[in-house]
Design a protein around this motif. Sequence first.
Motif, PDB file in Angstrom:
ATOM      1  N   ASN A 186       3.789  -0.878  -2.956  1.00 27.80           N
ATOM      2  CA  ASN A 186       4.110   0.127  -3.952  1.00 27.80           C
ATOM      3  C   ASN A 186       5.622   0.158  -4.112  1.00 27.80           C
ATOM      4  OD1 ASN A 186       5.102   1.802  -1.747  1.00 27.80           O
ATOM      5  ND2 ASN A 186       2.937   2.226  -1.303  1.00 27.80           N
ATOM      6  N   LEU A 187       6.122   1.092  -4.883  1.00 32.84           N
ATOM      7  CA  LEU A 187       7.554   1.109  -5.176  1.00 32.84           C
ATOM      8  C   LEU A 187       8.409   1.402  -3.947  1.00 32.84           C
ATOM      9  CD1 LEU A 187       7.618   2.856  -8.682  1.00 32.84           C
ATOM     10  CD2 LEU A 187       7.773   0.411  -8.147  1.00 32.84           C
ATOM     11  N   THR A 188       7.857   2.062  -2.931  1.00 29.82           N
ATOM     12  CA  THR A 188       8.645   2.241  -1.708  1.00 29.82           C
ATOM     13  C   THR A 188       8.882   0.897  -1.032  1.00 29.82           C
ATOM     14  OG1 THR A 188       6.758   2.596  -0.195  1.00 29.82           O
ATOM     15  CG2 THR A 188       7.637   4.533  -1.350  1.00 29.82           C
ATOM     16  N   THR A 189       7.923  -0.029  -1.171  1.00 25.04           N
ATOM     17  CA  THR A 189       8.070  -1.360  -0.571  1.00 25.04           C
ATOM     18  C   THR A 189       9.290  -2.073  -1.128  1.00 25.04           C
ATOM     19  OG1 THR A 189       5.656  -1.465  -0.438  1.00 25.04           O
ATOM     20  CG2 THR A 189       6.861  -3.516  -0.036  1.00 25.04           C
ATOM     21  N   ALA A 190       9.594  -1.850  -2.399  1.00 29.00           N
ATOM     22  CA  ALA A 190      10.760  -2.491  -3.023  1.00 29.00           C
ATOM     23  C   ALA A 190      12.043  -2.097  -2.313  1.00 29.00           C
ATOM     24  CB  ALA A 190      10.838  -2.110  -4.497  1.00 29.00           C
ATOM     25  N   LEU A 191      12.083  -0.883  -1.757  1.00 31.34           N
ATOM     26  CA  LEU A 191      13.294  -0.383  -1.113  1.00 31.34           C
ATOM     27  C   LEU A 191      13.356  -0.745   0.367  1.00 31.34           C
ATOM     28  CD1 LEU A 191      13.442   3.137  -2.781  1.00 31.34           C
ATOM     29  CD2 LEU A 191      14.598   1.033  -3.479  1.00 31.34           C
ATOM     30  N   ARG A 192      12.307  -1.382   0.887  1.00 28.32           N
ATOM     31  CA  ARG A 192      12.308  -1.794   2.301  1.00 28.32           C
ATOM     32  C   ARG A 192      13.159  -3.063   2.417  1.00 28.32           C
ATOM     33  NH1 ARG A 192       7.675  -1.890   6.896  1.00 28.32           N
ATOM     34  NH2 ARG A 192       7.123   0.066   5.866  1.00 28.32           N
ATOM     35  N   GLN A 193      14.456  -2.869   2.493  1.00 29.04           N
ATOM     36  CA  GLN A 193      15.409  -3.970   2.498  1.00 29.04           C
ATOM     37  C   GLN A 193      16.072  -4.108   3.865  1.00 29.04           C
ATOM     38  OE1 GLN A 193      15.851  -6.104  -0.050  1.00 29.04           O
ATOM     39  NE2 GLN A 193      14.416  -4.991  -1.375  1.00 29.04           N
ATOM     40  N   SER A 194      16.586  -5.297   4.129  1.00 28.08           N
ATOM     41  CA  SER A 194      17.253  -5.586   5.395  1.00 28.08           C
ATOM     42  C   SER A 194      18.762  -5.400   5.264  1.00 28.08           C
ATOM     43  CB  SER A 194      16.953  -7.025   5.816  1.00 28.08           C
ATOM     44  OG  SER A 194      17.826  -7.443   6.841  1.00 28.08           O
ATOM     45  N   LEU A 216       6.361   9.348  -9.984  1.00 25.20           N
ATOM     46  CA  LEU A 216       5.385   9.041 -11.031  1.00 25.20           C
ATOM     47  C   LEU A 216       4.307   8.092 -10.518  1.00 25.20           C
ATOM     48  CD1 LEU A 216       7.692   8.614 -14.167  1.00 25.20           C
ATOM     49  CD2 LEU A 216       6.151  10.517 -13.648  1.00 25.20           C
ATOM     50  N   GLU A 217       4.691   7.094  -9.722  1.00 27.86           N
ATOM     51  CA  GLU A 217       3.698   6.163  -9.190  1.00 27.86           C
ATOM     52  C   GLU A 217       2.760   6.860  -8.217  1.00 27.86           C
ATOM     53  OE1 GLU A 217       3.594   1.732  -7.188  1.00 27.86           O
ATOM     54  OE2 GLU A 217       4.692   3.321  -6.154  1.00 27.86           O
ATOM     55  N   VAL A 218       3.317   7.720  -7.347  1.00 28.41           N
ATOM     56  CA  VAL A 218       2.483   8.444  -6.381  1.00 28.41           C
ATOM     57  C   VAL A 218       1.451   9.303  -7.108  1.00 28.41           C
ATOM     58  CG1 VAL A 218       2.494  10.293  -4.663  1.00 28.41           C
ATOM     59  CG2 VAL A 218       4.174   8.448  -4.523  1.00 28.41           C
ATOM     60  N   ILE A 219       1.889  10.037  -8.122  1.00 30.30           N
ATOM     61  CA  ILE A 219       0.972  10.909  -8.872  1.00 30.30           C
ATOM     62  C   ILE A 219      -0.092  10.082  -9.594  1.00 30.30           C
ATOM     63  CG2 ILE A 219       0.808  12.537 -10.788  1.00 30.30           C
ATOM     64  CD1 ILE A 219       3.628  13.514 -10.026  1.00 30.30           C
ATOM     65  N   THR A 220       0.344   9.012 -10.269  1.00 30.21           N
ATOM     66  CA  THR A 220      -0.587   8.177 -11.024  1.00 30.21           C
ATOM     67  C   THR A 220      -1.584   7.486 -10.103  1.00 30.21           C
ATOM     68  OG1 THR A 220       1.138   7.763 -12.673  1.00 30.21           O
ATOM     69  CG2 THR A 220      -0.774   6.303 -12.701  1.00 30.21           C
ATOM     70  N   SER A 221      -1.107   6.943  -9.001  1.00 30.22           N
ATOM     71  CA  SER A 221      -1.984   6.239  -8.064  1.00 30.22           C
ATOM     72  C   SER A 221      -3.015   7.185  -7.459  1.00 30.22           C
ATOM     73  CB  SER A 221      -1.144   5.595  -6.955  1.00 30.22           C
ATOM     74  OG  SER A 221      -1.953   4.849  -6.079  1.00 30.22           O
ATOM     75  N   TRP A 222      -2.603   8.390  -7.153  1.00 29.52           N
ATOM     76  CA  TRP A 222      -3.505   9.373  -6.571  1.00 29.52           C
ATOM     77  C   TRP A 222      -4.544   9.834  -7.598  1.00 29.52           C
ATOM     78  CZ3 TRP A 222      -1.550  14.411  -3.723  1.00 29.52           C
ATOM     79  CH2 TRP A 222      -2.604  14.931  -2.958  1.00 29.52           C
ATOM     80  N   ALA A 223      -4.080  10.121  -8.827  1.00 23.70           N
ATOM     81  CA  ALA A 223      -4.983  10.645  -9.852  1.00 23.70           C
ATOM     82  C   ALA A 223      -5.902   9.574 -10.427  1.00 23.70           C
ATOM     83  CB  ALA A 223      -4.150  11.278 -10.975  1.00 23.70           C
ATOM     84  N   TRP A 224      -5.377   8.356 -10.593  1.00 25.72           N
ATOM     85  CA  TRP A 224      -6.123   7.293 -11.274  1.00 25.72           C
ATOM     86  C   TRP A 224      -6.983   6.496 -10.302  1.00 25.72           C
ATOM     87  CZ3 TRP A 224      -3.464   2.332 -13.584  1.00 25.72           C
ATOM     88  CH2 TRP A 224      -4.414   1.582 -14.276  1.00 25.72           C
ATOM     89  N   LYS A 225      -6.413   6.139  -9.152  1.00 28.28           N
ATOM     90  CA  LYS A 225      -7.131   5.270  -8.225  1.00 28.28           C
ATOM     91  C   LYS A 225      -7.516   5.945  -6.909  1.00 28.28           C
ATOM     92  CE  LYS A 225      -5.420   0.880 -10.008  1.00 28.28           C
ATOM     93  NZ  LYS A 225      -4.989  -0.500  -9.661  1.00 28.28           N
TER      94      LYS A 225
END
Length: 447
Positions: free
Chosen positions: A154-162, A53-62
């Motif tokens: 973005n939301l993928t950054t949230a999953l960039r965990q150690s 949803l974020e990928v679609i919204t970011s691409w379409a909106w911004k």
Amino acid sequence: MGGFTGQSELSISQGVRMMFYVLHPNETSFETIEEVPDYVEKATVYFMIMLVLEVITSWAWKGRPLRVNDGLTSLSAGVLSRLPDVVFRGVEVTTYIYVWNHYRMAELPWDSYWTWCLTFLGVDFGYYWFHRMAHEVNIIWAGHQTHHSSEDYNLTTALRQSFLQKYFSWMFYWPMAFFVPPSVFAVHLQFNLLYQFWIHTELINNLGPLELILNTPSHHRVHHGRNPYCIDSNYGGTLIIWDRMFGTFVPEKEKVVYGLTHPINTFEPFDVQLQHCVYIWKTFWSTPGFFNKLSVIFKGPGWGPGKPRLGLPEELPEVTGDEKPFNTNLSISLNIYMTIHFILLLAVYRHLFEAKLVLTQVTLLLRILYILLTLTSLGFLLEKKPKAAILETFRCSVFLLLQKYDYLTTDIPNLTNICEVIFSICIAVWGLQAIRPLITKKPQKQE
């Protein structure tokens, strides 16, 4: 106040609400630790839906498409960070249970509303101090820096965990183990983590009065910034009140530039995880003096002999806002290829967690090794390494071999047959690319 058992499935309503920490105590109170669901694992499908949803919204909106290389690197880090949990119970919960069993001084009721609320505050308070120390103590930063290494937000950054971070965070929750039951602690430890997923976005600007109390996307963007005004700020997990109380709160001002002050410029998953450990090792041995060597480990990442504990702010690289993030120019077809194979990897990953109790140790080990091999190979492709074609040919061959002997299976109908076709084609294509340099190499003239 009874809760559902660890075997029960979450309803869609509960699944959505757990992502925002709005489940009621009577839905999330359990008498024993064994009853507590693995909420983080159950959240995987919600992670993916929100990501799309974020990928679609970011691409379409911004007009901002997701950078596949950075996104896949972040998702790979998320997979790596969870793999130890396939074999071992989380170190935070394990050490907590040990303290509870041997040293507890009181036992708050597990089914009390007030115990639930107190634990909510206690976990978030403990997280604030762990998070702050992760930025101020170099050896802890070695784990946490992975999360800050993305130059996107973005939301993928949230999953960039150690996969190292959890081996430092457990000590900050010990005081609660003297009186809060482990089952209550385990619930809030997971919810505190899940809440922080949705705040990693640029699509939400300001939440009005909630900004005074909660950690929000605006506050957390500042935390991820490398602008001078962003450094060492906004450590809260769910609540921002701790930063306001202890003087580390900074509001969002100018445009935030994301990432580390010294970018690592790599998409290889193990480099992302371990590069600062290597840096500490080299710096430790090159720094003269015993106490200076200890300072390399236990003072801030910016410390050096003769400097204050956290280093000198004026030594930070200048940030102009014109910096271009590290990138590798990959073809559209290669981006699609890597995305498809990462999705196939997620099918193996999810089934690994769902079936881990019934799989043999050999099967568990082989699946974990295959996942590590896949992440490594994708990292080679992301960076256009010379040996990428050879490694990818080997990986696809390993997949078919493991699948043939039933070491790699999923619960998705017909996926096995589909994978046989896909991976056979991949072996042929990458195999040709691997041997092409040998075919086209000009023979040397004989003297």
